[in-house]
Design an enzyme around this catalytic site. Structure first.
Site, PDB file in Angstrom:
ATOM      1  CB  ALA A  37      -0.930  -0.006   1.208  1.00 41.41           C
ATOM      2  N   GLY A  38       2.172   1.110  -0.088  1.00 42.85           N
ATOM      3  CA  GLY A  38       3.044   2.282  -0.090  1.00 42.85           C
ATOM      4  C   GLY A  38       3.309   2.829   1.298  1.00 42.85           C
ATOM      5  CG  LEU A  39       0.621   3.042   3.932  1.00 45.55           C
ATOM      6  CD1 LEU A  39      -0.625   2.726   4.760  1.00 45.55           C
ATOM      7  CD2 LEU A  39       0.831   4.552   3.868  1.00 45.55           C
ATOM      8  CB  ALA A  55      10.828  -0.982   5.646  1.00 50.20           C
ATOM      9  CB  ALA A  56       7.036  -1.616   9.363  1.00 44.87           C
ATOM     10  CG  ASP A  89      10.031   2.414   2.554  1.00 44.67           C
ATOM     11  OD1 ASP A  89      10.053   3.610   2.233  1.00 44.67           O
ATOM     12  OD2 ASP A  89       9.276   1.581   2.014  1.00 44.67           O
TER      13      ASP A  89
END
Ligand code: PMV
Length: 305
Positions: free
Chosen positions: A96-98, A102-103, A144
């Site tokens: 979703a590009g969020l 990476a998180a 990110d």
């Protein structure tokens, strides 16, 4: 060794400079409250279970699944350790590009470090998570993983340490999901192709993004929301000219602006995923979110603690 240790990696929204940051221009991103939390605990075998997806992965360097290869790589960086079970809870939509991947990397490394009593700064954690990110995106810029680890608002340029920006006042952002999945690897390849085919035109666009990022840093620092809104709109046009928008993202940007947003743009890789819009204040953000026929959330971005 601790019985169960928790880690966290924040999601992010890119305000200016996605894609351009891959090619050396600066970008500005903000960490958000949604993200990925992980629990690490000793177990009989190494495994990674992702809560909302109800799936379990094993570390495997030869797997066709990037997640299994990335997991194996991260575990292999710890010389001596017990076998670990990682349970992950994701509150970000993937693709979703969020910054979901990476998180997840930041959160897992954070949880494993804590379980093994390893102390690492958040900046080091973010840098290590770039190795995880490479299994998913081929050529990630690093924005990110660093934003996920550090949070706050970051001005980032490849190969330089990120700089924290202190917003003059809170930024109220509306994030809306187009409902379409974004594929970062494909979109990054699309931009690289454009750069190769039309180098002069693309170079000019990247230079303009560079100027927009510098102007945005000033606007955020001085609280000039009108200027920041214009920058978001202009950056959206540049992303559009790289063929990164979709009809649905265009519709969301138009609707957000009609509802009074100061600016609106694709955020992240595009080709699907999310739109971010800038509101004048908190209630205004809720009004914009309600006007959009999409899955939305409002984020307050403030000065890092
Ligand atoms: O869509 P996301 O969350 O994967 O963000 C990608 C941001 C890009 O600039 C397109 C790629 C990068 O590595 O910086």
């Amino acid at each position: 060794m601790a019985n169960a240790s928790m880690g966290f990696g924040a999601g992010k929204v890119i305000l200016v400079g996605e894609h351009a940051v891959v090619h050396g221009a600066p970008a500005i991103a903000a960490g958000i409250r949604r993200g990925v939390s992980s629990i690490a605990r000793p177990a009989g075998t190494d495994s990674l279970h992702v809560e909302p997806w109800g799936k379990t992965w094993r570390p495997n360097a030869k797997s066709v699944e990037p997640l299994e290869r990335a997991f194996e790589h991260i575990l292999s960086r710890y010389a001596e350790r017990p076998r670990l079970r990682l349970v992950v809870r994701v509150t970000l939509p993937p693709g979703a590009g969020l910054g979901c991947s990476a998180a997840m990397g930041v959160s897992l490394i954070d949880a494993i470090d804590k379980a093994l009593g390893i102390r690492r700064s958040r900046a080091e954690l973010g840098a290590l998570a770039l190795k995880w990110e490479r299994f998913f995106h081929g050529n990630p810029s690093g924005i990110d993983n660093l934003t996920s680890a550090l949070g706050g608002v970051l001005y980032y340029r490849r190969s330089s340490p990120p700089r924290t920006i202190s917003p003059r006042g809170s930024l109220f952002l509306v994030v809306a999901h187009s409902g379409q999945r974004s594929n970062t690897k494909e979109m990054v390849a699309r931009v690289s192709q454009r750069l190769a085919r039309h180098p002069d035109w693309a170079r000019h666009a990247l230079d303009e993004v560079h100027t927009l990022a510098m102007d945005a840093e000033t606007a955020i620092g001085s609280g000039d929301l009108a200027a920041l809104g214009d920058i978001l709109n202009r950056n959206h046009e540049i992303l559009r000219s790289f063929n990164l928008s979709t009809l649905r993202l265009e519709e969301l940007c138009r609707e957000a602006r009609s509802a009074g947003a100061l600016g609106a743009k694709i955020t992240g890789a595009g080709g699907g995923g999310c739109m971010v819009a800038l509101a004048a204040e908190a209630e205004h953000a809720y009004r914009i979110a309600s006007a959009l026929a999409a899955e939305t959330f409002v984020e307050e971005v403030r000065r890092a603690a």
